[in-house]
Write an enzyme that holds these catalytic residues in place. Structure first.
Site, PDB file in Angstrom:
ATOM      1  N   ILE A 195      20.537 -39.638  72.429  1.00  0.00           N
ATOM      2  CA  ILE A 195      20.755 -40.989  71.902  1.00  0.00           C
ATOM      3  C   ILE A 195      19.535 -41.534  71.173  1.00  0.00           C
ATOM      4  O   ILE A 195      19.566 -42.654  70.662  1.00  0.00           O
ATOM      5  CB  ILE A 195      21.165 -41.962  73.033  1.00  0.00           C
ATOM      6  CG1 ILE A 195      20.106 -41.986  74.140  1.00  0.00           C
ATOM      7  CG2 ILE A 195      22.520 -41.607  73.585  1.00  0.00           C
ATOM      8  CD1 ILE A 195      20.408 -42.980  75.239  1.00  0.00           C
ATOM      9  N   GLY A 196      18.457 -40.792  71.123  1.00  0.00           N
ATOM     10  CA  GLY A 196      17.282 -41.273  70.398  1.00  0.00           C
ATOM     11  C   GLY A 196      16.113 -40.337  70.556  1.00  0.00           C
ATOM     12  O   GLY A 196      16.078 -39.496  71.459  1.00  0.00           O
TER      13      GLY A 196
ATOM     14  N   GLY B 135      11.644 -40.427  69.962  1.00  0.00           N
ATOM     15  CA  GLY B 135      10.471 -41.241  69.665  1.00  0.00           C
ATOM     16  C   GLY B 135       9.248 -40.397  69.432  1.00  0.00           C
ATOM     17  O   GLY B 135       9.337 -39.177  69.201  1.00  0.00           O
TER      18      GLY B 135
ATOM     19  N   PHE C  35       6.886 -39.458  71.469  1.00  0.00           N
ATOM     20  CA  PHE C  35       6.453 -38.520  72.498  1.00  0.00           C
ATOM     21  C   PHE C  35       7.608 -37.833  73.221  1.00  0.00           C
ATOM     22  O   PHE C  35       7.370 -37.130  74.190  1.00  0.00           O
ATOM     23  CB  PHE C  35       5.584 -39.245  73.531  1.00  0.00           C
ATOM     24  CG  PHE C  35       4.324 -39.810  72.948  1.00  0.00           C
ATOM     25  CD1 PHE C  35       3.379 -39.000  72.365  1.00  0.00           C
ATOM     26  CD2 PHE C  35       4.095 -41.173  72.971  1.00  0.00           C
ATOM     27  CE1 PHE C  35       2.220 -39.519  71.832  1.00  0.00           C
ATOM     28  CE2 PHE C  35       2.936 -41.707  72.437  1.00  0.00           C
ATOM     29  CZ  PHE C  35       1.999 -40.874  71.858  1.00  0.00           C
TER      30      PHE C  35
ATOM     31  N   VAL D 187      15.423 -39.069  74.171  1.00  0.00           N
ATOM     32  CA  VAL D 187      16.162 -39.820  75.185  1.00  0.00           C
ATOM     33  C   VAL D 187      17.606 -39.327  75.204  1.00  0.00           C
ATOM     34  O   VAL D 187      18.258 -39.222  74.153  1.00  0.00           O
ATOM     35  CB  VAL D 187      16.114 -41.335  74.900  1.00  0.00           C
ATOM     36  CG1 VAL D 187      16.842 -42.096  76.001  1.00  0.00           C
ATOM     37  CG2 VAL D 187      14.671 -41.809  74.778  1.00  0.00           C
TER      38      VAL D 187
ATOM     39  N   LYS E 114      14.401 -40.186  79.483  1.00  0.00           N
ATOM     40  CA  LYS E 114      13.406 -39.918  78.441  1.00  0.00           C
ATOM     41  C   LYS E 114      12.598 -38.698  78.848  1.00  0.00           C
ATOM     42  O   LYS E 114      11.857 -38.725  79.822  1.00  0.00           O
ATOM     43  CB  LYS E 114      12.479 -41.127  78.270  1.00  0.00           C
ATOM     44  CG  LYS E 114      11.390 -40.919  77.214  1.00  0.00           C
ATOM     45  CD  LYS E 114      10.520 -42.163  77.092  1.00  0.00           C
ATOM     46  CE  LYS E 114       9.412 -41.970  76.067  1.00  0.00           C
ATOM     47  NZ  LYS E 114       8.553 -43.176  75.956  1.00  0.00           N
TER      48      LYS E 114
ATOM     49  N   ASP F 296       3.050 -51.486  71.128  1.00  0.00           N
ATOM     50  CA  ASP F 296       3.997 -50.778  70.255  1.00  0.00           C
ATOM     51  C   ASP F 296       5.313 -51.537  70.159  1.00  0.00           C
ATOM     52  O   ASP F 296       6.389 -50.964  70.317  1.00  0.00           O
ATOM     53  CB  ASP F 296       4.232 -49.356  70.771  1.00  0.00           C
ATOM     54  CG  ASP F 296       4.848 -48.450  69.705  1.00  0.00           C
ATOM     55  OD1 ASP F 296       4.781 -48.812  68.514  1.00  0.00           O
ATOM     56  OD2 ASP F 296       5.390 -47.395  70.060  1.00  0.00           O
TER      57      ASP F 296
END
Length: 975
Positions: free
Chosen positions: A654-655, A657, A659, A662, A675, A784
């Site tokens: 679903i995603g 980033g 590092f 997810v 994650k 962030d």
């Protein structure tokens, strides 16, 4: 007749005959926005000056009726739109100033018919296209068109402008070659085309054809060839700048350039690398006003002329670095009394550093690194009380470090590495409290103990004394250097234990104590250093069990080889198991004592525990019954997460980033988000530790809730780290603001956010920041904040997540007015990171407020801060700030503008028989939406100001956002 105003709104002069007819209100801004058509009746007006008022509208067409107008000055008013073509009717115009606005589009060709126009200032706009129309202005004397987006070439017509004196075209996208006829304009005093894409060479007779030139800047282009010998004939020249081109050959004599103030020919390919390349420096001794001389980053060889000491005493900056200069530094350089910056690094200099440099009382920066200098460091350098940076590394310097350097009370960086320095480290040097950036004495022959005065370096970020002959114990006073991020003391003869005081260095990222004679046990506090990325304790005499948590849990980040008495630790370290059996005799002698004391101790302890348990049980029984389901997730394994996500299937992704990735999963019947950290990515492990630490003790309705963490190994034996969160059904704010155009969304309305939900989300985010900064156990800076890190639950409540870059502020020194911590460097994502981080400033809550401001601007304009339109100095902050004074609908997200129209349509559908009332309500609602949009964007601007301390307080932002929300609700704006 003259009509002029300033930002104060007062009329400085207007003809009495028309004064009564002008509909002035409280300010010229209001008059401009509502009544500018009145200009049409002022046909006899000759001068119109309306500057610094931030009108925000377009330039009215009515200006074309002012046929007698001679001077038109509308600078710095946030004017938008295009330059009207009918200005060509103002045939008497002699001065036109539209600078510092937001004008777009091309310059109308009709402007070229204004034959009387002498001065045109249109710099600092967003104008595009060709500059050809200006080539027809036969009376033109000054043209400033810099800081726009003009492209194409410089037209040949410019060569026919015989009266042209100043031509500024810098910072555009001009290309091609400069028309030769332009260099024949003897009237030209200023020629600036810096930061373009112009190529070609400078004509050989340039100094003859431009005898009146004072300012010549062709920097940052693609010029080739050599600097013309005739340049010396341009005796009126004050500024000559040719940086960042591809110029070659020998630099000519500048003997006649006695008025020269700046000479910057850096970053070219000038010189041959041989003797005589720098002979032109001697010709500059006549330039008594010279302030800056930059000849660095070229191919100059030969020795540094003795005549360098005869340069102007007004010289402040001297750049000679990154060449092939050899020979010694002339002692005559001390004659340049006002010198502030001296850079001669990366050359082949030999000989001693002249002691006379100590006479340069204004010197702030001295860089001689990477040469072949020898001899002692002159003690006279201690006289440089203004010195900020002293960089003498990578030479062959000998002798002691002079204790007089301790007198440099403003010194921030001292770099003496890679020399042959000997003797002890002067206590005066390590007592310079101003040292904050770097103290590097490594790779020398320094001996003796490390001075206890090192505790004075409370602002220091990096300390390196490795590769010396230092002995004795590590001073306990090092624990006072709480801002240290790098500490290197390896390859010395230090002995004894690691001081317990080093436990205060919580922000350290690299610690190297290798190759010493240190002994004792490895302190357990090291495993609690969340920022620690590299720990080298190898080749010492440490003994006992090695810790297993923190940095010790990753064998790639810790080295303990060469310590034969260590045991335990993680398997990858390949150490023997610890033997906990002590001396049997000693143990038997204590058996009787233990047999008596232990039962009695447990009995007393048991009574206390029982009493406490009864009180606790009564208080928490009810709470525990509701928390059981959550606690069942407290411990998870790699296998359980593998099964929950269907083998980390791409269909569950679903995603992704910085590092990790997810995944959506189901664990014990509960939907979760997992994650998984990509540990091959530098900083991923640190991100995992930071997030665990940040989420361990914080609880807030607007923060993403972490259910548990998993630190294990996968089936291939690789390290595995993951965080398990509550699943947010509405995804991230980024998906709502910038939906994927390729995504198949059955209901297009699903991804539309109206005004009220956006206000609610901003309040949620602001409340989360307020909690992190002001109401947690320890103040936390998120570092962030961006749309992808803001998740939305089924009720569209916002939750701030991803604390991988979070930074704790020290409680002992925390003050909301000066909330800073010692982590130096850029933190966060491009576009959202506070500008001060890029300049080396410390992390602070002001940085989060800046990111929040940028987030607001993005949410209500629909434009990312990294949009392609934001370049050449234009940012989303500047874009919105310029547009705010005008019609906000020009910059607002189209979804919000559409909402204003829909509100009116709903009213009309309610009652066709009351159309007039419906239209009135529609207008009011639409105006309310635009008014609230303006107020929100003003908050975004106030939060994203460049000076950190001028940004709006997060509590004030929350109060204003609540006020805007209440205003919307009172007007019954639909969500």
């Amino acid at each position: 007749m003259t009509l002029s105003t300033s930002a104060s709104g007062r009329v400085s002069h207007v003809a009495a005959a028309i004064r009564g007819s002008l509909p002035w209100t409280s300010s010229p801004r209001n008059w401009w926005g509502q009544y500018h058509r009145t200009l049409g009746i002022l046909s006899f007006l000759r001068e119109l000056q309306l500057q610094n008022n931030s009108f925000g509208n377009e330039i009215p067409l009515e200006l074309g009726r002012l046929q007698r107008l001679q001077i038109l000055m509308l600078s710095n008013n946030s004017l938008g739109g295009q330059v009207p073509a009918n200005l060509s009717r103002c045939s008497n115009l002699i001065l036109l100033d539209f600078s510092y606005n937001m004008l777009v589009g091309e310059i109308p060709v009709e402007i070229g018919s204004l034959s009387m126009l002498t001065r045109v200032y249109i710099h600092d706009n967003n104008l595009i296209g060709s500059i050809d129309p200006f080539g027809n202005l036969t009376s033109l004397q000054e043209l400033s068109a810099a800081e726009n987006i003009f492209d194409g070439g410089i037209p040949n017509g410019f060569g026919r402008l015989k009266n042209l004196q100043k031509l500024a075209l810098g910072v555009n996208r001009l290309s091609g070659v400069i028309p030769p006829s332009l260099f024949n304009l003897s009237s030209l005093t200023m020629f600036d085309v810096t930061v373009n894409q112009i190529k070609g060479s400078l004509p050989w007779d340039l100094g003859y054809t431009l005898p009146n030139i004072k300012f010549l800047n062709i920097g940052d282009n693609q010029f080739t060839g050599s600097i013309p010998v005739s340049m010396s004939n341009a005796s009126k020249l004050h500024y000559l700048i040719t940086v960042q081109n591809k110029l070659t050959g020998k630099v000519p004599n500048f003997e006649r350039l006695q008025n020269l103030e700046w000479l910057s020919i850096s970053d070219n390919q000038l010189g041959s690398g041989e003797a005589g390349d720098l002979s032109f420096l001697s010709s500059l001794t006549n330039a008594t006003n010279l302030q800056l001389l930059g000849v660095n980053m070229n191919n100059f060889g030969g020795i540094l002329p003795e005549s360098i000491g005869n340069l102007s005493s007004n010289l402040e900056v001297l750049y000679l670095d990154n060449n092939q200069i050899f020979g010694s530094i002339s002692s005559g350089i001390a004659n340049i009394l006002n010198l502030q910056s001296l850079y001669i690094q990366v050359n082949h200099l030999t000989g001693h550093i002249p002691a006379e440099i100590g006479k340069l009382q204004n010197l702030q920066e001295l860089n001689l690194v990477n040469n072949k200098l020898s001899g002692n460091i002159p003690s006279s350098l201690g006289n440089l009380s203004l010195l900020n940076e002293l960089i003498l590394g990578a030479n062959d310097l000998q002798g002691n470090i002079p204790s007089s350097l301790g007198e440099c009370e403003n010194l921030q960086l001292l770099y003496l590495s890679q020399n042959n320095l000997s003797g002890t480290i002067p206590k005066e040097v390590v007592a310079i409290s101003s040292l904050s950036i770097y103290l590097d004495l490594s790779q020398n022959q320094l001996s003796g103990s490390f001075p206890m005065e090192v505790g004075n370096l409370i602002n220091l970020g990096s300390l390196d004394v490795s590769g010396n002959l230092l002995s004795g114990e590590i001073p306990s006073t090092l624990g006072s250097c709480v801002l240290l991020e790098t500490l290197r003391m390896g390859s010395n003869f230090f002995q004894g234990h690691i001081p317990s005081s080093l436990g205060f260095l919580r922000g350290i990222t690299e610690l190297d104590l290798s190759n010493n004679n240190l002994s004792g046990e490895i302190p357990e506090y090291l495993e609690g250093f969340d920022s620690l990325q590299e720990l080298n304790l190898s080749f010492n005499n440490f003994e006992g069990a090695i810790p297993t948590k923190g940095v010790f849990s990753n064998s790639s980040r810790v080295s303990v080889v060469g310590n034969s008495k260590l045991c335990g630790g993680i398997a990858e370290l390949q150490l023997p198991e610890c033997n906990y059996e002590g001396d049997k005799k000693t143990r038997s002698n204590s058996t009787f004592t233990l047999a008596i004391s232990i039962p009695l101790g447990f009995l007393g302890l048991g009574l206390v525990v029982c009493a406490l348990y009864i009180c606790w049980f009564r208080k928490t029984t009810k709470d525990n019954s509701s928390a059981d389901s959550e606690n069942s997730l407290f411990r998870v394994t790699y296998q359980s997460l593998l099964q929950a996500t269907n083998g980390f299937s791409s269909s569950n992704l679903i995603g992704a980033g910085s590092f990790g990735s997810v995944y959506k999963g189901v664990l014990d019947g509960r939907i979760i988000a997992v994650k998984v950290l990509n540990l091959l990515r530098q900083g991923a492990s640190k991100s995992f530790i930071s997030e665990c630490e940040a989420l361990r003790n914080i609880r807030h309705r607007n923060l993403v809730k972490v259910l548990t963490a998993c630190s294990s190994v996968d089936y291939q034996g690789n390290d595995f780290k993951a965080l398990v969160y509550e699943f947010m059904v509405n995804g991230s704010l980024k998906e709502w603001l910038h939906p994927n155009p390729n995504e198949d969304v059955s209901n297009e309305e699903f991804r539309k956010l109206n005004l009220l939900p956006r206000i609610n989300i901003t309040i949620d985010v602001a409340c989360a920041l307020n909690y992190l900064h002001n109401h947690g156990q320890t103040p936390i800076v998120h570092c962030d904040l961006r749309p992808s890190n803001i998740l939305l639950d089924k009720e569209m409540t916002a939750h701030v997540g991803d604390f991988g870059l979070a930074k704790f502020l020290p409680n002992v020194a925390y003050d909301s007015s000066t909330n800073e911590t010692g982590s130096i460097g850029i933190r966060g994502s491009i576009g959202y990171t506070a500008p001060e981080y890029g300049m080396g400033s410390v992390v602070s809550t002001y940085g989060d407020v800046y990111s929040f401001g940028i987030l607001l601007l993005e949410m209500f304009t629909g434009k990312r801060p990294t949009d392609e339109m934001f370049k050449d100095g234009l940012s989303i902050h500047g874009f919105v700030k310029k547009a705010l004074s005008g019609d906000v609908s020009n910059i607002a997200d189209l979804t919000l503008i559409q909402q204003a129209e829909d509100e009116g349509e709903d009213e009309e559908e309610k009652a066709e028989t009351s159309m007039e009332k419906s239209n009135k309500q529609s207008f009011v609602r639409g105006q309310k939406i635009l008014e609230c949009l303006t107020l929100v964007l003003e908050i975004g601007i106030a939060c994203s100001l460049e000076p950190p301390r001028e940004r709006m307080d997060i509590n004030d932002a929350i109060a204003k956002l609540h006020s805007i929300k209440n205003s919307l609700l009172e007007c019954d704006i639909h969500g």
